[in-house]
Design an enzyme around this catalytic site. Structure first.
Site, PDB file in Angstrom:
ATOM      1  N   ASP A  12      38.082  25.487   4.687  1.00  0.00           N
ATOM      2  CA  ASP A  12      36.805  24.781   4.788  1.00  0.00           C
ATOM      3  C   ASP A  12      36.986  23.264   4.707  1.00  0.00           C
ATOM      4  O   ASP A  12      37.895  22.774   4.037  1.00  0.00           O
ATOM      5  CB  ASP A  12      35.884  25.263   3.658  1.00  0.00           C
ATOM      6  CG  ASP A  12      34.440  24.849   3.891  1.00  0.00           C
ATOM      7  OD1 ASP A  12      34.049  24.669   5.064  1.00  0.00           O
ATOM      8  OD2 ASP A  12      33.697  24.705   2.909  1.00  0.00           O
ATOM      9  N   HIS A  29      37.984  20.021  13.505  1.00  0.00           N
ATOM     10  CA  HIS A  29      38.481  21.370  13.825  1.00  0.00           C
ATOM     11  C   HIS A  29      39.856  21.280  14.467  1.00  0.00           C
ATOM     12  O   HIS A  29      40.761  22.073  14.177  1.00  0.00           O
ATOM     13  CB  HIS A  29      37.508  22.100  14.749  1.00  0.00           C
ATOM     14  CG  HIS A  29      36.183  22.410  14.086  1.00  0.00           C
ATOM     15  ND1 HIS A  29      36.113  23.043  12.873  1.00  0.00           N
ATOM     16  CD2 HIS A  29      34.905  22.159  14.456  1.00  0.00           C
ATOM     17  CE1 HIS A  29      34.838  23.183  12.515  1.00  0.00           C
ATOM     18  NE2 HIS A  29      34.085  22.644  13.467  1.00  0.00           N
ATOM     19  N   LEU A 122      55.874  38.068   9.206  1.00  0.00           N
ATOM     20  CA  LEU A 122      54.606  37.647   8.584  1.00  0.00           C
ATOM     21  C   LEU A 122      53.460  38.289   9.353  1.00  0.00           C
ATOM     22  O   LEU A 122      53.405  38.243  10.577  1.00  0.00           O
ATOM     23  CB  LEU A 122      54.468  36.114   8.645  1.00  0.00           C
ATOM     24  CG  LEU A 122      53.127  35.538   8.199  1.00  0.00           C
ATOM     25  CD1 LEU A 122      52.921  35.729   6.695  1.00  0.00           C
ATOM     26  CD2 LEU A 122      53.022  34.044   8.536  1.00  0.00           C
TER      27      LEU A 122
HETATM   28  C1  IPE Z   1      33.273  29.533   5.429  1.00  0.00           C
HETATM   29  O1  IPE Z   1      32.949  28.193   5.598  1.00  0.00           O
HETATM   30  C2  IPE Z   1      33.733  30.112   6.714  1.00  0.00           C
HETATM   31  C3  IPE Z   1      34.989  29.606   7.238  1.00  0.00           C
HETATM   32  C4  IPE Z   1      35.801  28.773   6.658  1.00  0.00           C
HETATM   33  C5  IPE Z   1      35.353  30.136   8.503  1.00  0.00           C
HETATM   34  P1  IPE Z   1      31.456  27.716   5.841  1.00  0.00           P
HETATM   35  O2  IPE Z   1      31.495  26.252   5.911  1.00  0.00           O
HETATM   36  O3  IPE Z   1      30.860  28.438   6.979  1.00  0.00           O
HETATM   37  O4  IPE Z   1      30.742  28.208   4.504  1.00  0.00           O
HETATM   38  P2  IPE Z   1      29.350  27.769   3.906  1.00  0.00           P
HETATM   39  O5  IPE Z   1      28.327  27.980   4.969  1.00  0.00           O
HETATM   40  O6  IPE Z   1      29.461  26.331   3.534  1.00  0.00           O
HETATM   41  O7  IPE Z   1      29.174  28.645   2.706  1.00  0.00           O
HETATM   42  C1  IPE Z   2      35.478  25.302   8.245  1.00  0.00           C
HETATM   43  O1  IPE Z   2      35.142  23.974   8.286  1.00  0.00           O
HETATM   44  C2  IPE Z   2      35.797  25.846   9.605  1.00  0.00           C
HETATM   45  C3  IPE Z   2      34.750  26.705  10.157  1.00  0.00           C
HETATM   46  C4  IPE Z   2      33.723  27.192   9.547  1.00  0.00           C
HETATM   47  C5  IPE Z   2      34.930  27.037  11.536  1.00  0.00           C
HETATM   48  P1  IPE Z   2      33.620  23.535   8.427  1.00  0.00           P
HETATM   49  O2  IPE Z   2      33.305  23.384   9.862  1.00  0.00           O
HETATM   50  O3  IPE Z   2      32.748  24.433   7.661  1.00  0.00           O
HETATM   51  O4  IPE Z   2      33.676  22.108   7.740  1.00  0.00           O
HETATM   52  P2  IPE Z   2      32.585  21.484   6.779  1.00  0.00           P
HETATM   53  O5  IPE Z   2      32.465  22.413   5.611  1.00  0.00           O
HETATM   54  O6  IPE Z   2      31.317  21.382   7.563  1.00  0.00           O
HETATM   55  O7  IPE Z   2      33.156  20.165   6.417  1.00  0.00           O
HETATM   56 MG    MG Z   3      32.083  24.410   5.709  1.00  0.00          MG
END
Ligand code: IPE
Ligand code: IPE
Ligand code: MG
Length: 224
Positions: A12, A29, A122
């Site tokens: 995240d 990303h 892995l």
């Molecule tokens: C969790 O992250 C999902 C992934 C890392 C793929 P999110 O950014 O979607 O989670 P929330 O919405 O903040 O809980």
């Molecule tokens: C996690 O990073 C990756 C995905 C959910 C695809 P985020 O896109 O949730 O990044 P933040 O949390 O908004 O910074």
């Molecule tokens: Mg996020």
């Protein structure tokens, strides 16, 4: 020292990193993918057998279409570019979650899984369109249909993580302490590490520090 077989990661913080440094969530990303490569490499070095990466949740469909398209394009290009190399490194790729993407992407995912299915070094579970609650509901439905006894062992067999040990470690980067519908059953006894760093800035050293800390923890599993 605790043995370490399985690491699960909620990757995240990409969007926030991208906005902060490049004025674009999508740039985050893209940068996050570099961390994925680093962590795969280090996992092999550390002789970890299973790595489960949360890449897209069932709830992530609620994001703007443009971001969703960018993410899946990124994934498609990554697989096209890197699957041969992953295969040569003896890495097995399995998708957990529901594969209901474009026909083209579904095919690419299935062929990547098939190509690497016998690899041993892995095993990577890539969680895509994954939600733990819906995984559990499906597992209960299928277990019920099978007429087998409802117990922990049989339910685990109907989860998408069947036949692999539960995660020893769960890491969530991005300075947020929640599980966001990830592996709710499987992490019953995992050691959880919440990391302040955003995913694109997480590196091998951070990973090694977590592994080092994990190895020293007294894991009780209810005993004393
Ligand atoms: C969790 O992250 C999902 C992934 C890392 C793929 P999110 O950014 O979607 O989670 P929330 O919405 O903040 O809980
Ligand atoms: C996690 O990073 C990756 C995905 C959910 C695809 P985020 O896109 O949730 O990044 P933040 O949390 O908004 O910074
Ligand atoms: Mg996020």
């Amino acid at each position: 020292m605790n043995p370490l077989k399985h690491v699960a990661i909620i990757m995240d913080g990409n969007g926030r990193w991208g906005l902060k440094y490049k004025n674009s969530r999508n740039a985050g990303h893209k940068a996050g993918l570099k961390t994925v490569e680093k962590i795969i490499k280090e996992s092999i070095k550390q002789k970890i057998k299973y790595l489960t990466l949360y890449a897209f949740s069932t709830e992530n469909w609620n994001r703007p279409k443009k971001e969703i398209n960018f993410l899946f394009n990124l994934l498609e290009n990554f697989l096209k570019d890197r699957i041969i190399d992953l295969h040569n490194k003896d890495i097995k790729l399995k998708i957990i979650g529901v594969k209901n993407f474009s026909t083209k992407l579904n095919k690419l995912l299935s062929s990547s899984e098939k190509k690497t299915s016998k690899n041993k070094k892995l095993h990577i579970n890539l969680a895509l369109n994954y939600g733990s609650k819906s995984e559990l509901i499906n597992a209960f439905k299928n277990l019920h249909k099978s007429k087998k006894k409802i117990n922990e062992k049989n339910l685990s067999m109907y989860l998408q993580t069947n036949n692999i040990p539960d995660p020893d470690i769960l890491i969530r980067t991005g300075n947020t302490k929640r599980l966001s519908n990830f592996l709710l059953w499987q992490i019953a006894y995992s050691e959880i590490f919440f990391e302040k760093k955003l995913w694109p800035e997480f590196n091998e050293n951070d990973y090694l520090n977590i592994i080092k800390k994990f190895k020293q923890i007294k894991r009780n599993f209810g005993k004393i």
